[in-house]
Design an enzyme around this catalytic site. Sequence first.
Site, PDB file in Angstrom:
ATOM      1  N   SER A 124      35.600  38.718  24.051  1.00 48.54           N
ATOM      2  CA  SER A 124      36.927  38.181  24.354  1.00 48.54           C
ATOM      3  C   SER A 124      37.031  37.769  25.809  1.00 48.54           C
ATOM      4  CB  SER A 124      37.999  39.227  24.035  1.00 48.54           C
ATOM      5  OG  SER A 124      39.282  38.711  24.266  1.00 48.54           O
ATOM      6  N   ALA A 125      36.667  36.560  26.101  1.00 47.42           N
ATOM      7  CA  ALA A 125      36.865  36.003  27.435  1.00 47.42           C
ATOM      8  C   ALA A 125      36.767  34.484  27.310  1.00 47.42           C
ATOM      9  CB  ALA A 125      35.812  36.525  28.408  1.00 47.42           C
ATOM     10  N   GLY A 127      40.186  34.500  26.909  1.00 40.23           N
ATOM     11  CA  GLY A 127      41.352  35.090  26.267  1.00 40.23           C
ATOM     12  C   GLY A 127      42.189  34.164  25.424  1.00 40.23           C
ATOM     13  N   CYS A 287      30.691  27.260  20.463  1.00 40.81           N
ATOM     14  CA  CYS A 287      31.139  25.914  20.855  1.00 40.81           C
ATOM     15  C   CYS A 287      29.933  25.054  21.214  1.00 40.81           C
ATOM     16  CB  CYS A 287      32.147  25.978  21.989  1.00 40.81           C
ATOM     17  SG  CYS A 287      31.631  26.963  23.402  1.00 40.81           S
TER      18      CYS A 287
END
Length: 366
Positions: A124-125, A127, A287
């Site tokens: 989780s970054a 966020g 991504c």
Amino acid sequence: MAVLLNPGCWQYGVMLNRFAAVSEVKQRLQGQGFVSLLPHTDLPLNSSLAQPHPTSPTQPSSIPHPGPSPPSLQCFIHPSPVRYPSPPHRQGQLKPYYLMNAASLLPVLALGVEEGDRVLDLCSAPGGKALAILQTADPGQYHFLSHSVLSVCLSPPSLLSLSPLSPSLSPLSSPPLLSSLLPLPLPLLPSLCSLPLFLSPSLSLCSLSLLCSPCSPLCSSSVPLSLVLLDAPCSNDRSWLFSGPGGEQHGAVRLRERARLPTLQTQLLRSALAAVRPGGVAVYSTCTLSRSENQEVVEAVLNTCPGVELQDLEEELALPLQEHFTFTPLGHTPSLGHTPSLGLLVVPQQGQTWGPMFLSRIKRIY
């Protein structure tokens, strides 16, 4: 590829923040030709959550806000590369929206968080997906772990500017994003990933410390997890293709990092599946367009992890959203005996510059 090298044609989604007043922003967006990416989310996703949640008495809010609206993920997009201005920081006010690549919402939609779910956000970054999850539902518990803790953060957090930093705080001890978007004071945590301790009486957000190697199962928790989101560290094609000059030495370092990523991603996905309870799901996303970081990672895990099942996302996500995203067929893998394809891949095209974004959902059977 040309789209990724031309930031002038990139489009940005505007995700509304249900913890702030957004009616005026929504009217402005609609007046400028923005349309809802998810028309059904104009209404609450769960009518049983229609009452605003009071702030926890043990954690009084330091920022006045009108009370959260019912969970409803709302994102507005424009058919042209219109860049809506970033929300300014105003002391004592929550930011009403967040700019993002709209394809980043697909893993959150695939996760399907519902009220009371116990969720682990494994990487989780900075966020954005965490914020999207909290727009979608009020999970019972939200655990998170920043991939910076694993020392594999390949690009610097891009959203530190959204959270005003005190001169006495270093970026490593301060929240990168959510302090200006969520209505509670944030604790100082030893990683880049900081979230509020409480958002409502039914929601507890906390950090996890990974005291083992990335390949070790994260299954020591006494409370089984319903859902795991693994937005894995990846080669990030936009960052890699559109980056400043770094010389041959810098390029060689990045190529070595890229070559190591599939092994790490496979280990993390195995850990995600080990952490989720039987009947729960893990969503894997990147991504990048790289097959070795996408389909081959999923295939490797399906071949080596018993008791898991690939789930089809075509009818659930690709067909309803094909008007806005360009999904590239990935085909099937007959050798695995699986009917669904290994995932969905959004490829940026002129006029639909969302992505790249790969996602796959795997259910743990036993």
